[in-house]
Design a protein around this motif. Sequence first.
Motif, short mmCIF file in Angstrom:
data_model
loop_
_atom_site.label_atom_id
_atom_site.label_comp_id
_atom_site.label_asym_id
_atom_site.label_seq_id
_atom_site.Cartn_x
_atom_site.Cartn_y
_atom_site.Cartn_z
N PHE A 1 1.20 -0.97 0.01
CA PHE A 1 -0.34 0.33 0.56
C PHE A 1 0.94 1.20 0.13
O PHE A 1 0.49 2.02 -0.73
N GLU A 2 1.66 1.43 1.05
CA GLU A 2 3.20 2.64 0.72
C GLU A 2 3.42 2.89 -0.47
O GLU A 2 3.85 4.09 -1.23
N GLN A 3 2.85 1.97 -1.44
CA GLN A 3 4.25 2.00 -2.54
C GLN A 3 2.83 2.49 -3.95
O GLN A 3 3.52 3.29 -4.78
N VAL A 4 1.60 1.91 -3.58
CA VAL A 4 1.04 2.15 -5.25
C VAL A 4 -0.68 3.32 -4.19
O VAL A 4 -1.02 4.02 -5.43
N LEU A 5 -0.59 3.56 -3.16
CA LEU A 5 -1.64 4.31 -3.15
C LEU A 5 -0.88 6.19 -3.51
O LEU A 5 -2.28 6.57 -3.50
N PRO A 6 -0.02 6.06 -3.46
CA PRO A 6 0.14 7.58 -4.44
C PRO A 6 -0.68 7.67 -5.78
O PRO A 6 -0.08 8.70 -6.22
N TRP A 7 -0.55 6.58 -6.06
CA TRP A 7 -1.25 6.18 -7.64
C TRP A 7 -2.61 6.05 -7.68
O TRP A 7 -3.02 5.23 -8.73
N THR A 8 -2.96 5.50 -6.71
CA THR A 8 -4.37 5.08 -6.87
C THR A 8 -5.64 5.92 -7.33
O THR A 8 -5.72 6.70 -6.58
N ASN A 9 -5.90 5.57 -8.17
CA ASN A 9 -7.36 6.26 -8.62
C ASN A 9 -9.47 5.15 -8.24
O ASN A 9 -9.80 6.11 -8.63
N TYR A 10 -8.52 4.44 -8.10
CA TYR A 10 -9.75 2.61 -8.25
C TYR A 10 -8.97 2.17 -7.14
O TYR A 10 -8.57 2.03 -6.81
N TRP A 11 -10.42 1.24 -6.12
CA TRP A 11 -9.43 0.54 -5.54
C TRP A 11 -11.10 -0.33 -5.73
O TRP A 11 -11.68 -0.15 -4.88
N HIS A 12 -10.57 -1.42 -5.93
CA HIS A 12 -11.56 -3.08 -5.41
C HIS A 12 -11.47 -3.12 -4.01
O HIS A 12 -9.88 -3.43 -3.94
N VAL A 13 -11.71 -3.52 -2.99
CA VAL A 13 -11.66 -3.90 -1.62
C VAL A 13 -12.57 -5.32 -1.30
O VAL A 13 -13.36 -5.30 -1.71
N LYS A 14 -11.86 -6.22 -0.66
CA LYS A 14 -12.29 -7.26 0.32
C LYS A 14 -12.02 -7.52 1.13
O LYS A 14 -10.47 -7.47 1.40
N GLY A 15 -11.95 -8.62 1.99
CA GLY A 15 -11.19 -9.21 2.99
C GLY A 15 -10.84 -10.58 3.08
O GLY A 15 -11.60 -11.27 2.39
N TYR A 16 -9.61 -11.10 3.45
CA TYR A 16 -9.27 -12.07 3.96
C TYR A 16 -8.72 -12.61 5.21
O TYR A 16 -7.80 -11.30 5.40
N GLN A 17 -9.03 -13.33 5.27
CA GLN A 17 -8.28 -14.11 7.00
C GLN A 17 -7.52 -14.99 6.15
O GLN A 17 -7.14 -15.95 5.17
#
Length: 329
Positions: free
Chosen positions: A227-243
Amino acid sequence: MALTADTWPIAAALLQFPAVKRDGTVVQEADASEWVATFREVKESGFDAVDLTDSWVRAGDLSSARLDELKGALDEAGLAAPSLSAIRRSIIDAANWEENLAYSHRTLEAAAQLGQTVVSFGLHQALTPAQKEQLWFWTVEGHQDPDPTEHPEVWNAAVTRFRELGRHAEDLGLLMSLEMYEDTYLGTGASSARLAEEIGLSNVGINADVGNLVRLHRPIEDWWSIFEQVLPWTNYWHVKGYQRDENVAKGLYTSIPTPMESGVINYREVFKLALEHGFQGVICAESYGGDGLSVSAANQAYLRRQVLPKQDGYALGVSNVTQRSSRVA
């Protein structure tokens, strides 16, 4: 004005809705009333928006008249459709890249006609026969993009073709996002950021779908570092959870889908970082298995209740939010 928990666009993915129904109905060719029924189900689950995931209906393969019908079905159900996710149509697939590139251009045109905001593409390819036999397809390795050091021509093709699509998207007033996925050039934080940087267009960013990497039954890159590397470039976001569980000594790694608030990714903390980088993009809530639509709805409720900013410019200790650059939607 910055988005808040009440105003943030959160779309439901259509992963639970097959392209061919149990009765044999091909949804792509179905009467618009079939589309309305699906959209109403999404609406009744608690969503005001939907991602037009092309595993359900391929907007890029619909005629202009049928696209108008699709828009009418959305309106009848009372849903917005700010985003479209085109999956498993890699533009560097050795056998099918020309067809996939043409399809991607048609998809951008369709998204523009539908009045959408962002289109997500990836480099993941069709599931292998072995993957299709599994309960969870990610437990078996699929296609792997070639090493860019050994095959720079393939990497350069990805950059060039995505840049071509990005310019088309820009002409249409669209954002374009690149979905993270294992064993592709979008499979690590560094590689994803490098790809976006080399494409070099302000409307092309990253779909930070780190869940696709966390679920792998093998050692993985630290999710916070990604996330530290890609969030500066993020303009859309698929979110989901995994254990996720790891027994490194025995070489055992496992994962299972779960609601976001129960998963290994701490989205509360990740969104603080995203806001620091100026993220204001559409969010797409996903979940695999069972009643995934209901889990996606629970994920939306969690984001609005616990994670997203309650007022302009403030969220759980994050203030003075600034925009990194025009790359951030």
